[in-house]
Design a protein around this motif. Structure first.
Motif, short mmCIF file in Angstrom:
data_model
loop_
_atom_site.label_atom_id
_atom_site.label_comp_id
_atom_site.label_asym_id
_atom_site.label_seq_id
_atom_site.Cartn_x
_atom_site.Cartn_y
_atom_site.Cartn_z
N GLU A 300 0.84 -1.28 -0.08
CA GLU A 300 -0.05 0.08 -0.12
C GLU A 300 0.96 1.35 0.18
O GLU A 300 0.60 2.13 -0.50
CB GLU A 300 -0.86 -0.10 1.24
CG GLU A 300 -2.23 -1.02 1.13
CD GLU A 300 -1.60 -2.46 1.42
OE1 GLU A 300 -2.24 -3.46 1.15
OE2 GLU A 300 -0.38 -2.57 1.90
N ILE A 301 1.93 1.26 0.69
CA ILE A 301 2.77 2.27 0.75
C ILE A 301 3.29 2.49 -0.68
O ILE A 301 3.31 3.61 -1.20
CB ILE A 301 4.07 2.08 1.71
CG1 ILE A 301 3.66 2.03 3.06
CG2 ILE A 301 5.06 3.21 1.79
CD1 ILE A 301 4.72 1.66 4.02
N ALA A 302 3.90 1.70 -1.55
CA ALA A 302 4.19 1.75 -2.60
C ALA A 302 3.19 2.43 -3.75
O ALA A 302 3.67 3.27 -4.32
CB ALA A 302 4.74 0.35 -3.12
N ALA A 303 2.24 1.84 -3.64
CA ALA A 303 1.14 2.30 -4.56
C ALA A 303 0.77 3.92 -4.02
O ALA A 303 0.65 4.85 -4.86
CB ALA A 303 -0.16 1.58 -4.21
N ALA A 304 0.50 4.14 -2.86
CA ALA A 304 0.10 5.51 -2.41
C ALA A 304 1.16 6.52 -2.56
O ALA A 304 0.69 7.51 -2.95
CB ALA A 304 0.00 5.33 -0.66
N VAL A 305 2.56 6.25 -2.39
CA VAL A 305 3.67 7.22 -2.89
C VAL A 305 3.87 7.54 -4.05
O VAL A 305 4.08 8.41 -4.53
CB VAL A 305 4.85 6.94 -2.06
CG1 VAL A 305 4.79 6.81 -0.55
CG2 VAL A 305 5.47 5.78 -2.74
N TRP A 306 3.25 6.50 -4.97
CA TRP A 306 3.21 6.66 -6.45
C TRP A 306 2.15 7.65 -6.90
O TRP A 306 2.27 8.61 -7.55
CB TRP A 306 3.12 5.51 -7.30
CG TRP A 306 3.06 5.66 -8.65
CD1 TRP A 306 4.08 6.08 -9.86
CD2 TRP A 306 2.23 5.34 -9.67
NE1 TRP A 306 3.63 6.40 -10.82
CE2 TRP A 306 2.41 6.00 -10.94
CE3 TRP A 306 0.69 5.27 -9.54
CZ2 TRP A 306 1.66 6.01 -11.92
CZ3 TRP A 306 -0.20 5.35 -10.53
CH2 TRP A 306 0.23 5.47 -11.98
N LEU A 307 1.12 7.52 -6.43
CA LEU A 307 0.06 8.35 -6.48
C LEU A 307 0.08 9.73 -5.87
O LEU A 307 -0.43 10.81 -6.67
CB LEU A 307 -1.31 7.77 -5.91
CG LEU A 307 -1.98 6.34 -6.41
CD1 LEU A 307 -2.86 5.70 -5.74
CD2 LEU A 307 -2.42 6.57 -7.91
N ASP A 308 0.67 9.84 -4.90
CA ASP A 308 0.93 11.08 -4.19
C ASP A 308 2.27 11.20 -3.43
O ASP A 308 2.40 10.86 -2.33
CB ASP A 308 -0.19 11.45 -3.25
CG ASP A 308 0.08 12.82 -2.48
OD1 ASP A 308 0.92 13.40 -3.07
OD2 ASP A 308 -0.70 13.01 -1.68
N PRO A 309 3.40 11.71 -4.17
CA PRO A 309 4.61 11.67 -3.63
C PRO A 309 4.74 12.51 -2.57
O PRO A 309 5.80 12.56 -1.84
CB PRO A 309 5.47 12.32 -4.96
CG PRO A 309 4.83 11.84 -6.13
CD PRO A 309 3.40 11.88 -5.82
N LYS A 310 3.96 13.38 -2.35
CA LYS A 310 3.95 14.33 -1.06
C LYS A 310 3.75 13.65 0.27
O LYS A 310 4.17 14.07 1.15
CB LYS A 310 2.85 15.39 -1.22
CG LYS A 310 3.05 16.46 -2.40
CD LYS A 310 2.24 17.67 -2.06
CE LYS A 310 0.64 17.27 -2.33
NZ LYS A 310 0.34 16.50 -3.67
N LEU A 311 3.16 12.11 0.28
CA LEU A 311 3.30 11.47 1.53
C LEU A 311 4.73 11.07 1.77
O LEU A 311 4.78 10.71 3.13
CB LEU A 311 2.53 10.16 1.11
CG LEU A 311 0.92 10.51 0.82
CD1 LEU A 311 0.44 8.95 0.19
CD2 LEU A 311 0.08 10.88 2.04
N ILE A 312 5.78 11.16 1.01
CA ILE A 312 7.09 10.91 1.48
C ILE A 312 7.35 12.19 2.32
O ILE A 312 7.52 13.20 2.13
CB ILE A 312 7.79 10.82 0.24
CG1 ILE A 312 7.36 9.50 -0.68
CG2 ILE A 312 9.44 10.26 0.73
CD1 ILE A 312 8.30 9.39 -1.89
N THR A 313 8.07 11.68 3.60
CA THR A 313 8.55 12.69 4.62
C THR A 313 10.09 12.63 4.53
O THR A 313 10.79 13.65 4.76
CB THR A 313 8.04 12.50 5.92
OG1 THR A 313 8.27 11.16 6.34
CG2 THR A 313 6.73 12.68 6.04
N ARG A 314 10.72 11.34 4.16
CA ARG A 314 12.01 11.30 3.70
C ARG A 314 12.53 10.40 3.11
O ARG A 314 12.02 9.38 2.95
CB ARG A 314 12.93 11.03 5.29
CG ARG A 314 14.44 11.32 5.48
CD ARG A 314 14.79 11.21 7.00
NE ARG A 314 14.74 9.75 7.44
CZ ARG A 314 15.66 9.08 7.28
NH1 ARG A 314 16.70 9.21 6.69
NH2 ARG A 314 15.33 7.79 7.94
N SER A 315 13.41 10.87 2.18
CA SER A 315 13.75 9.87 1.25
C SER A 315 15.58 10.41 0.88
O SER A 315 15.88 11.28 1.31
CB SER A 315 13.27 10.00 -0.31
OG SER A 315 13.40 11.25 -0.70
#
Length: 376
Positions: A300-315
């Motif tokens: 679910e994380i993989a799908a969600a961050v592809w749909l909305d990269p703003k969900l990523i807080t650190r990369s």
């Protein structure tokens, strides 16, 4: 080979001159949607997110062995698209076995280097008591009855590997591959057609582990994270087929986004969250209620961050590979900061380390709540 060449040529013709449902030119439809192929070892909430998302065109769902055998995963995927009223999306059969790894090799490895927490389709029992149930162990060609009900539709006759190759030729530079299982299919595609990775828009994958630091003892999902305390570089998708993962991560993708196990240790499919999901949309309610709680939200994380990269807080940007030597570190994640990599075709990746869990959970609920007509 002639059949493949003909299929690729026909695909190119359709892309240039064809129309989509309703008579809309294919070129116009292409500009309005994000094209994606999912390559997974089953079916779950992650796929529903993509099927429900606006302006996303799921070209197909490929299924490879991993958490379960391929044929069981295909059954879950077929039932999943039926529940979503999206039987227009083809389900395709991928690889049954890893390139080299096997159940016997895994048993041998465990006798030398210690027990694995999770072995997917080869899982017979947990090593220590756990909140999660033990999945039924069975042969590769056995498909047990599914909790969500058995599908009535059939998988495509086309191979998942050839389908993915055909689609990146049909839509060059437009197709995202979201891989949330072992990478056997993608490795086979790259070996069959060396232009495969370069023709895709990007690869987004769930796999690998760097150094998860969010392990919490107060949640059931922490039982899946306990392995990281002593083996922080080990993760199932890489470990199931290390050779395939290494091939894929050294292929010339335009862009790679890695979603390792690291952010998943702060997440859990709790009974309360399942209740929220079941209440979001009656179409999914019965199937959601039958899902077992206590698992992290890996895919679910993989799908969600592809749909909305703003969900990523650190990369961070890292070069990544997989240890394919049959020793204590077999299947472990290898990584280097830019400039330190051995330069054996490793590719620079955007590695997601943390995500905004509350916002992600709300985004998942919001997507599942969308009411869509049959066929979208």
């Amino acid at each position: 080979m002639k059949r493949l060449a003909l299929g690729l040529a026909m695909g190119a013709c359709f892309a240039a001159f064809g129309t989509v449902a309703g008579g809309e030119p294919a070129a116009a439809a292409s500009a309005q949607s994000r094209k994606v192929i999912v390559d997974d070892d089953g079916f779950g909430i992650a796929q529903w997110l993509l099927l429900q998302a606006p302006d996303v065109d799921v070209l197909g769902i490929a299924v490879v062995s991993g958490d379960v055998w391929r044929d069981e995963g295909v059954a879950h995927a077929l039932r999943g698209v039926e529940i979503a009223h999206r039987t227009d999306v083809p389900v395709l059969k991928g690889a049954v076995y890893p390139l080299l790894n096997s159940e016997k090799l895994t048993d041998r490895w465990e006798s030398l280097y210690g027990k694995l927490v999770w072995k997917g389709a080869w899982m017979r029992q947990w090593v220590e008591p756990t909140a999660q149930s033990t999945p039924p162990y069975h042969a590769a060609d056995v498909v047990p009855d599914l909790p969500e009900g058995n599908p009535t539709t059939k998988a495509s006759d086309e191979s998942a590997v050839l389908f993915m190759i055909r689609k990146v030729h049909e839509f060059p530079g437009q197709v995202t591959i979201i891989a949330t299982g072992p990478m056997t299919d993608l490795a086979l595609a790259q070996r069959l057609d060396p232009s495969f990775a370069g023709l895709a828009k990007e690869l987004v994958y769930m796999g690998g582990s760097f150094n998860p630091r969010q392990v919490r003892d107060d949640v059931a999902a922490a039982q899946f994270a306990r392995e990281f305390e002593n083996s922080p570089r080990r993760e199932f998708n890489f470990r199931f087929d290390p050779e395939a993962a290494s091939i894929v991560l050294r292929a010339p993708w335009k862009r790679i986004v890695s979603v390792p196990a690291d952010p998943s240790t702060a997440t859990e499919l709790t009974p309360a969250f399942l209740h929220r999901l079941a209440a979001a949309n009656p179409a999914f309610a019965d199937a959601v209620r039958k899902k077992e709680p206590g698992f992290p939200l890996w895919d679910e994380i993989a799908a969600a961050v592809w749909l909305d990269p703003k969900l990523i807080t650190r990369s961070e940007d890292l070069y990544v590979d997989v240890n394919s030597q049959f020793g204590a570190g077999y299947g472990d994640t290898l990584s280097w900061r830019p400039g330190y990599q051995p330069d054996m075709d490793e590719q620079k990746e955007v590695v997601v380390r943390t995500v905004d869990v509350p916002k992600m959970e709300q985004a998942i609920v919001d997507l599942l709540s969308r009411k869509l007509p049959a066929g979208k």
